[in-house]
Structures are given as C-alpha cells and as structure tokens.
Design a protein around this motif. Structure first.
Motif, PDB file in Angstrom:
ATOM      1  N   ILE A 130       0.800  -1.401   0.185  1.00 10.90           N
ATOM      2  CA  ILE A 130       0.047   0.044  -0.076  1.00 10.90           C
ATOM      3  C   ILE A 130       0.805   1.382  -0.053  1.00 10.90           C
ATOM      4  O   ILE A 130       1.726   1.427   0.798  1.00 10.90           O
ATOM      5  CB  ILE A 130      -0.878  -0.072   1.264  1.00 10.90           C
ATOM      6  CG1 ILE A 130      -1.535  -1.336   1.180  1.00 10.90           C
ATOM      7  CG2 ILE A 130      -1.830   1.405   1.188  1.00 10.90           C
ATOM      8  CD1 ILE A 130      -2.770  -1.221   0.211  1.00 10.90           C
ATOM      9  N   TRP A 153     -12.293   1.087  -2.955  1.00 13.06           N
ATOM     10  CA  TRP A 153     -11.381   0.387  -2.162  1.00 13.06           C
ATOM     11  C   TRP A 153     -10.790   1.138  -1.046  1.00 13.06           C
ATOM     12  O   TRP A 153     -10.160   2.355  -1.586  1.00 13.06           O
ATOM     13  CB  TRP A 153     -10.341  -0.129  -2.742  1.00 13.06           C
ATOM     14  CG  TRP A 153     -10.729  -1.270  -3.877  1.00 13.06           C
ATOM     15  CD1 TRP A 153     -12.030  -1.987  -3.902  1.00 13.06           C
ATOM     16  CD2 TRP A 153      -9.883  -2.077  -4.520  1.00 13.06           C
ATOM     17  NE1 TRP A 153     -12.078  -2.791  -5.220  1.00 13.06           N
ATOM     18  CE2 TRP A 153     -10.734  -3.245  -5.222  1.00 13.06           C
ATOM     19  CE3 TRP A 153      -8.673  -2.368  -4.747  1.00 13.06           C
ATOM     20  CZ2 TRP A 153     -10.325  -4.147  -6.299  1.00 13.06           C
ATOM     21  CZ3 TRP A 153      -8.056  -3.452  -5.643  1.00 13.06           C
ATOM     22  CH2 TRP A 153      -8.977  -4.209  -6.361  1.00 13.06           C
ATOM     23  N   LEU A 162      -8.236   1.128   0.913  1.00 16.24           N
ATOM     24  CA  LEU A 162      -6.934   0.575   1.253  1.00 16.24           C
ATOM     25  C   LEU A 162      -6.124   1.574   2.208  1.00 16.24           C
ATOM     26  O   LEU A 162      -4.978   1.127   2.738  1.00 16.24           O
ATOM     27  CB  LEU A 162      -6.357   0.019   0.278  1.00 16.24           C
ATOM     28  CG  LEU A 162      -7.109  -0.606  -0.636  1.00 16.24           C
ATOM     29  CD1 LEU A 162      -6.246  -1.183  -1.906  1.00 16.24           C
ATOM     30  CD2 LEU A 162      -7.367  -2.330   0.180  1.00 16.24           C
TER      31      LEU A 162
END
Length: 118
Positions: free
Chosen positions: A22, A54, A56
């Motif tokens: 990430i 998403w 994340l």
C-alpha cells in the motif's frame, strides 16, 4: 534470477509472489496540473477500481516495492562480499573469513592423506 521467477509465477500462473504494497502517496510529473516537468506530491485519499471504492489507505502497488526491497538486499550482500574479497586479495590470501568461504580443490595426495587420518 529470483525476481524473474517471481514475475513469471505471477504472470503465467496467477500467483502473488511479488507481494502487494500500500503506497499512501506518490510523486509524479504526469499529475502536475501546469504540465511542467516538475514532480508534485499527491496523497492518495481514495481508490476506485472498476467502479468499486477500495478503502486501502493508499494506492495498491503490485510488486515494484517488493522487487526493489529484494534488489537492495542483493546489492548489500554483493557489496559485503566484494569488500571481503578485496581485503582477501590485499592481504594476499591470509584472511581467515574469505578463505573459509572459498572452495579449495585438493590434490590427490591431500585426499589420500586425509582419508588415512580418519
């Protein structure tokens, strides 16, 4: 070679050997609104993939960070062993560490003598 193997397994067999990472922010020339060839810092606040949000906490990188970490570790190992090799050559082969890492070819007489001693 390992990096080629990881990539091949991911590409041809759908594995995930190059681990995802990430990335919370990027620096990019492409995203500079003025078009100047100057990188700008962009925090990744949201990510939409195929119309689905998403959460994340950043951009999903699929392997470059893993590959670069592996290459950095390989580089450090190469530097360490190069320094050991240089010291070994400068000391005319008297160093114990490098000598213990270098395989030696024994003569027929040395092997016979070694086998008699056992």
């Amino acid at each position: 070679m390992w990096e080629f193997f990881e990539f091949s397994m991911d590409w041809f067999f759908g594995m995930d050997m190059q681990k995802d990472w990430i990335v919370p922010a990027i620096n990019s020339v492409k995203l500079n609104p003025t078009g100047a060839n100057v990188p700008i810092h962009v925090d990744v606040q949201s990510l939409i993939v195929n119309g689905e949000t998403w959460d994340l906490g950043g951009y999903l990188d699929i392997g470059i960070v893993d590959t670069m970490k592996d290459l950095i570790v390989n580089f450090i190992g190469a530097v360490v062993f190069s320094v050991i090799g240089i010291l070994y050559l400068r000391n005319r082969g008297k160093g114990k560490l490098a000598a213990s890492l270098i395989p030696q070819v024994r003569s027929k007489q040395e092997e016979e003598h070694s086998s008699r001693d056992q």
